[in-house]
Scaffold this active site. Structure first.
Site, PDB file in Angstrom:
ATOM      1  CB  CYS A 369      41.408 -87.828  12.048  1.00 28.49           C
ATOM      2  SG  CYS A 369      43.373 -87.806  11.759  1.00 28.49           S
ATOM      3  CG  HIS A 470      41.700 -92.634  10.207  1.00 31.35           C
ATOM      4  ND1 HIS A 470      40.660 -91.833   9.904  1.00 31.35           N
ATOM      5  CD2 HIS A 470      42.754 -91.821  10.229  1.00 31.35           C
ATOM      6  CE1 HIS A 470      41.241 -90.452   9.648  1.00 31.35           C
ATOM      7  NE2 HIS A 470      42.480 -90.458   9.852  1.00 31.35           N
TER       8      HIS A 470
END
Length: 524
Positions: A369, A470
């Site tokens: 991310c 994630h």
């Protein structure tokens, strides 16, 4: 922040109230703490699983949470997307775990207000899954009273569908200087007419002073709302502390409701607070070394829990002031709520030099991310969403560029990666759009629902990779394939099963240590 900006932020406080009202179905009980990190989240998770196993419909609730560890909810107050798809919201990771303990999907109503710190004095404010904007603490202190109707409405929705709602307070329940603007401890308990149980952590010491001090600070009305107290994280012979409990009860009038002994499986559950990062380091012991720089606004760090659980992995969080060791095999850059600020930190600490030297030696780097964004050439924030507007040079290890935008992407992923051939399960939660030639070499090719899309990027030599997904290491097959790629052995761990077994063990722990019938009788 000008008055106009404040009014504009407040104007975004909108929510869809229930169309029908009626008497509550559920009984409720609130767990407040004598301080932060006394174990409220874990105790509520254990009680959620324990009461759910008894056949009750249980729901967790926390009015306001402050954490950069978040989860994608199954619902949203937002309108449908352009193709009629559900636009999801987000809640704190702790409430998502508690929902899992109840064996239900996480809902925005379980944590209607989420604060995600982005600086020392400000945070991103999320109301019922939707980002309102960034807000300095002094402004939020005044505006949060405007959030109470949405908070109470979310709580009432849960009480309408459940037999029991277990409510978690935040920090210390006796911070009386915050009482006037409080939306998550005693003021909310009063608004929702909740009985309160105080929880104290004896492992840190000072339990008698913490509980008696809380009693002294509370008003008469708030004292009367407290139906008893629990002692958490006890080790040894409790008979030695029983005189202390008698003193606490004599001083407060609050009944002693039981002691929860130290639960050794706590480190097997996702942590909410970044203070737990040192716990992950202590648990590591393997041959292959992974280094993770300890970022200032680190987010969703439980992405790495499955790697910590692997016996062949030695994962260490590198604290500011320490270099990244030259003998590590992999450097992982985790998520963060302030990408450009973290790039500045990495240069101040010299970690950028360490990472480039690591790559020259043939080492691997993975970015998750915000960590993926940092690997590119530049990160731009023209609207000042994460801090002052501007741009910051990235590490230049991937041929990509990122612009932080105002729209947050919140989706769950359950797909097959055509590159590794493995099932991949996780979620995306980010603000920013990444472009560049480097995307032509994706880290993953996700096939889901008959369509395929590329995700992330890999360097030409294959040693630097990253993406927005994630939870990617939680998938056992993908984790095993990745470990084999970097030269580590997989243990064959079923990570999701381990979490479930730990929740059951935590529920067993609550059953054996506490009188759950008495606690249920106190709920109203």
């Amino acid at each position: 922040m000008t008055d106009a900006h404040v009014e504009e932020l407040i104007s975004r406080i909108q929510f869809t109230p229930r169309t029908t009202t009626g008497p509550r179905r559920a009984r409720s009980l609130m767990i407040q703490g004598t301080s932060s990190d006394v174990g409220k989240s874990m105790v509520v998770a254990g009680l959620c699983r324990a009461f759910s196993r008894r056949g009750l419909v249980v729901r967790p609730f926390k009015a306001q949470n402050m954490s950069n560890n978040a989860a994608v909810a199954s619902d949203s107050d937002l309108p449908l997307g352009p193709n009629g798809e559900l636009v999801r919201g987000e809640i704190g990771r702790a409430q998502a775990l508690q929902a899992r303990a109840c064996r239900v999907a996480p809902s925005i109503h379980m944590n209607p207000v989420l604060l995600k710190p982005q600086s020392e004095i400000g945070a991103q404010v999320v109301l019922r899954g939707r980002v309102l904007g960034n807000c300095p603490a002094r402004i939020y202190h005044h505006m949060r009273q405007r959030l109470i109707p949405a908070v109470v409405d979310s709580f009432e929705r849960l009480t309408a569908e459940a037999d029991l709602v277990l409510v978690e307070g935040a920090g210390s329940g006796a911070e009386v200087y915050l009482r006037a603007s409080d939306i998550t401890n005693m003021r909310f308990a009063e608004a929702a007419d909740l009985p309160v149980v105080f929880l104290s952590d004896i492992d840190r010491g000072g339990t008698m002073a913490a509980l008696v001090g809380s009693y002294v600070l509370l008003s008469e009305g708030d004292r009367a709302r407290v139906v008893g107290y629990l002692i958490n994280k006890f080790r040894g012979d409790f008979s030695l502390f029983e005189p202390g409990c008698r003193t606490i009860t004599e001083q407060t009038g609050w009944p002693f409701l039981g002691v929860l002994r130290w639960f050794p499986g706590a480190d097997r559950l996702p942590a909410e607070d970044s203070l737990a990062l040192e716990r992950a380091a202590a648990a590591s012991r393997g041959r292959l070394k992974i280094a993770v720089p300890r970022l200032q606004r680190v987010a969703n760090f439980d992405d790495l829990d499955p790697l910590v659980a692997e016996p062949d992995i030695d994962l260490q969080w590198i604290q500011p002031g320490s270099p990244i060791p030259a003998d590590v095999d992999v450097v992982v850059l985790p998520g963060s709520k302030a990408t450009r600020t973290e790039l500045d930190l990495m240069r101040r600490e010299g970690w950028d030099i360490d990472i480039h030297a690591h790559v020259r030696r043939g080492g691997r780097v993975v970015g998750l991310c915000a960590g993926f964004q940092m690997l590119g050439k530049v990160v731009r924030d023209p609207q000042g969403i994460e801090g002052p507007a501007g741009e910051t040079a990235g590490l230049g290890l991937l041929d990509i560029e990122t612009e932080i935008s105002g729209d947050k992407r919140l989706i769950e992923i359950d797909a097959v990666d055509r590159i590794s051939g493995c099932r991949v399960v996780g979620y995306e939660m980010h603000m920013g759009r990444t472009t560049g030639a480097g995307l032509a070499r994706p880290w993953l090719r996700l096939e889901e629902g008959g369509s395929e899309r590329a995700e992330g990027a890999v360097s030409a030599d294959g040693r630097v990779s990253g993406g927005y997904l994630h939870g990617i290491f939680g998938g056992d097959a993908f984790r095993s394939a990745w470990l084999a790629q970097i030269g580590a052995a997989s243990s064959g761990l079923d990570f999701e099963r381990r979490v479930e077994e730990t929740l059951d063990a935590l529920a067993d722990h609550c059953e054996s240590n506490l009188d759950l019938d008495a606690l249920l009788a106190l709920a109203r």
